[in-house]
Design a protein around this motif. Structure first.
Motif, PDB file in Angstrom:
ATOM      1  N   VAL A  35      39.084 105.577  40.557  1.00  0.00           N
ATOM      2  CA  VAL A  35      37.794 106.164  40.165  1.00  0.00           C
ATOM      3  C   VAL A  35      37.987 107.604  39.673  1.00  0.00           C
ATOM      4  N   ALA A  36      38.838 108.382  40.351  1.00  0.00           N
ATOM      5  CA  ALA A  36      39.095 109.768  39.929  1.00  0.00           C
ATOM      6  C   ALA A  36      39.687 109.805  38.528  1.00  0.00           C
ATOM      7  N   SER A  37      40.570 108.857  38.217  1.00  0.00           N
ATOM      8  CA  SER A  37      41.170 108.782  36.876  1.00  0.00           C
ATOM      9  C   SER A  37      40.099 108.540  35.820  1.00  0.00           C
ATOM     10  N   VAL A  38      39.220 107.587  36.094  1.00  0.00           N
ATOM     11  CA  VAL A  38      38.156 107.263  35.135  1.00  0.00           C
ATOM     12  C   VAL A  38      37.238 108.455  34.918  1.00  0.00           C
ATOM     13  N   GLY A 355      35.015 105.341  46.473  1.00  0.00           N
ATOM     14  CA  GLY A 355      34.461 105.681  45.162  1.00  0.00           C
ATOM     15  C   GLY A 355      33.831 107.058  45.146  1.00  0.00           C
ATOM     16  N   LEU A 356      33.078 107.398  46.201  1.00  0.00           N
ATOM     17  CA  LEU A 356      32.446 108.723  46.274  1.00  0.00           C
ATOM     18  C   LEU A 356      33.500 109.831  46.337  1.00  0.00           C
ATOM     19  N   ILE A 357      34.559 109.590  47.118  1.00  0.00           N
ATOM     20  CA  ILE A 357      35.644 110.576  47.181  1.00  0.00           C
ATOM     21  C   ILE A 357      36.319 110.694  45.806  1.00  0.00           C
ATOM     22  N   GLY A 358      36.519 109.534  45.150  1.00  0.00           N
ATOM     23  CA  GLY A 358      37.116 109.540  43.814  1.00  0.00           C
ATOM     24  C   GLY A 358      36.255 110.271  42.803  1.00  0.00           C
ATOM     25  N   ALA A 361      36.621 113.932  43.514  1.00  0.00           N
ATOM     26  CA  ALA A 361      37.940 114.385  43.057  1.00  0.00           C
ATOM     27  C   ALA A 361      37.987 114.473  41.530  1.00  0.00           C
ATOM     28  N   GLY A 362      37.371 113.496  40.857  1.00  0.00           N
ATOM     29  CA  GLY A 362      37.338 113.510  39.395  1.00  0.00           C
ATOM     30  C   GLY A 362      36.562 114.687  38.842  1.00  0.00           C
ATOM     31  N   ILE A 363      35.423 115.014  39.477  1.00  0.00           N
ATOM     32  CA  ILE A 363      34.616 116.154  39.034  1.00  0.00           C
ATOM     33  C   ILE A 363      35.368 117.465  39.249  1.00  0.00           C
ATOM     34  N   VAL A 364      35.985 117.604  40.430  1.00  0.00           N
ATOM     35  CA  VAL A 364      36.766 118.817  40.715  1.00  0.00           C
ATOM     36  C   VAL A 364      37.909 118.963  39.708  1.00  0.00           C
TER      37      VAL A 364
END
Length: 419
Positions: A35-38, A355-358, A361-364
């Motif tokens: 999810v973080a990658s996406v 997913g929420l953690i991802g 992480a993606g936003i950060v």
């Protein structure tokens, strides 16, 4: 199931995850990475798309170019013979286009001397100097054809200065800052390749695309001054603008017809020149981003697949560990679908938390990239943020079905005797 039963199942699922934090986190790690990658790549691509669009607009959404060679050609010796022998454009070509193309607003010839074209430049003011700026000769219409050359201070070139080959120049903002610092540059004399020029204007700051050459790196002088100083440079580019963006196709057709007549191209033969518009950059970028998106989806899919397999494995272990609990629940009246719902909720809670953690992480990561690498702007997409959550829930649902069905089908009598 009633709302109360759903709440009870959700409560049990949360308690189970809370009592096994480390195992739950390691299980959801694949989902977090996927999810973080996406999220991060989607944010960067969306930001870059806006960046590209803005740059194309600054070049001119109503402009196109006629060149002798294909765009982005620097190794001229390896071009096919039929391209290398093409005739050069001349200033009269721009005049003919202006006079014979009703859809065209302006047409201006451009000459350029730069390191990537085999010519070295230097500009000096007292003890300060700038190596390898791009020297360009053009008429006063250049500012109308290409909005990227907007004046921030002073004025632009005039037709009188062009006719008399005046030794005046307009500088890019970065060149001005490097030469003059806090001094007012207007009216001061500089030496361009050893030749004195008077500074009459400074362009608006423009760093170019991804730190590449933009208006900041340019020195603009009158076309005739350039031709007089560097008569060996004959590679003329015609920059043309139409009266309205909706006339772009018509303007190109009219200009092509004029050029084919002037260059005596037979009707059965293709053009012996190239047409380039700022949209070419956008098209190239779309091709590049489609490849990046495909690669990202592959990486994210691998992460999600690993995460999903981990979820299935942990849920199967959980079913085994809680066999007696399942038997007791069934003995006191729990139905198979109640057990099914409980284990499905646990799997979906596991992946949704991942997913929420991802997403976080993606936003950060996206914000960090935009902060530390300004040339890679990132803009978090609400669509992909929601998609990240939907994907994580879907992974939990898909990979949780088999363990949940297995748990719901257990025989309560055997469960109670399970050790």
């Amino acid at each position: 199931m009633t709302r109360w039963e759903w709440k009870q199942s959700l409560h049990v699922a949360l308690e189970t995850l809370a009592t096994q934090k480390t195992r739950a986190f390691l299980t959801m790690l694949g989902v977090v990475i996927g999810v973080a990658s996406v999220i991060s790549v989607a944010a960067i691509i969306q930001g870059l798309n806006q960046h590209i669009t803005d740059k194309v607009r600054s070049i001119g959404s109503q402009s196109f170019f006629f060149t002798r060679f294909p765009a982005f050609t620097f190794d001229f010796d390896h071009l096919p013979q039929e391209i290398r022998v093409r005739k050069h454009f001349v200033p009269e070509d721009a005049e003919a286009i202006r006079e014979n193309c009703p859809a065209v607003n302006k047409a201006v010839p451009i000459l350029t001397r730069a390191a990537f074209l085999g010519g070295s430049n230097e500009i000096r003011f007292q003890d300060n100097h700038v190596e390898e700026p791009i020297l360009r000769g053009a008429g006063p219409e250049l500012m109308d054809v290409l909005p990227i050359y907007a004046i921030a201070q002073g004025r632009f070139l005039t037709e009188t200065e062009n006719l008399h080959a005046a030794q005046v120049c307009v500088l890019g903002a970065a060149i001005s800052d490097a030469l003059f610092g806090a001094l007012d540059p207007i009216g001061r004399d500089v030496r361009v390749n050893g030749i004195p020029f008077q500074v009459i204007g400074i362009l608006e700051p423009n760093q170019g695309l991804f730190g590449g050459p933009g208006a900041d790196q340019f020195i603009l002088i009158p076309y005739r001054t350039f031709h007089k100083t560097y008569p060996e440079i004959k590679e003329v580019v015609l920059a043309i603008s139409v009266r309205d963006p909706s006339l772009m196709s018509l303007g190109q057709d009219q200009a092509v017809e004029v050029m084919r007549r002037r260059r005596h191209v037979p009707p059965s033969q293709p053009n012996d020149f190239e047409i380039t518009s700022p949209d070419l950059i956008t098209d190239l970028w779309k091709q590049l981003t489609s490849a990046i998106v495909a690669l990202t989806l592959i990486i994210a899919s691998i992460g999600l697949l690993v995460g999903g397999i981990g979820v299935m494995n942990i849920m199967l272990i959980s079913v085994t560990e809680r066999t007696k609990e399942i038997g007791i629940r069934k003995a006191v009246g729990a139905r198979g679908r109640d057990i099914l719902a409980q284990f499905l909720l646990e799997a979906m809670m596991l992946t949704s938390v991942g997913g929420l953690i991802g997403i976080a992480a993606g936003i950060v990561l996206s914000v960090s990239v935009a902060y530390f690498i300004p040339s890679l702007p990132a803009k978090v997409s609400l669509f992909w943020t929601l998609m990240g959550l939907v994907i994580s829930l879907s992974v939990g649902l898909f990979f949780g079905i088999y363990p949940a069905v297995k748990a719901s089908n257990l025989d309560p009598v055997r469960c109670l005797h399970y050790e």
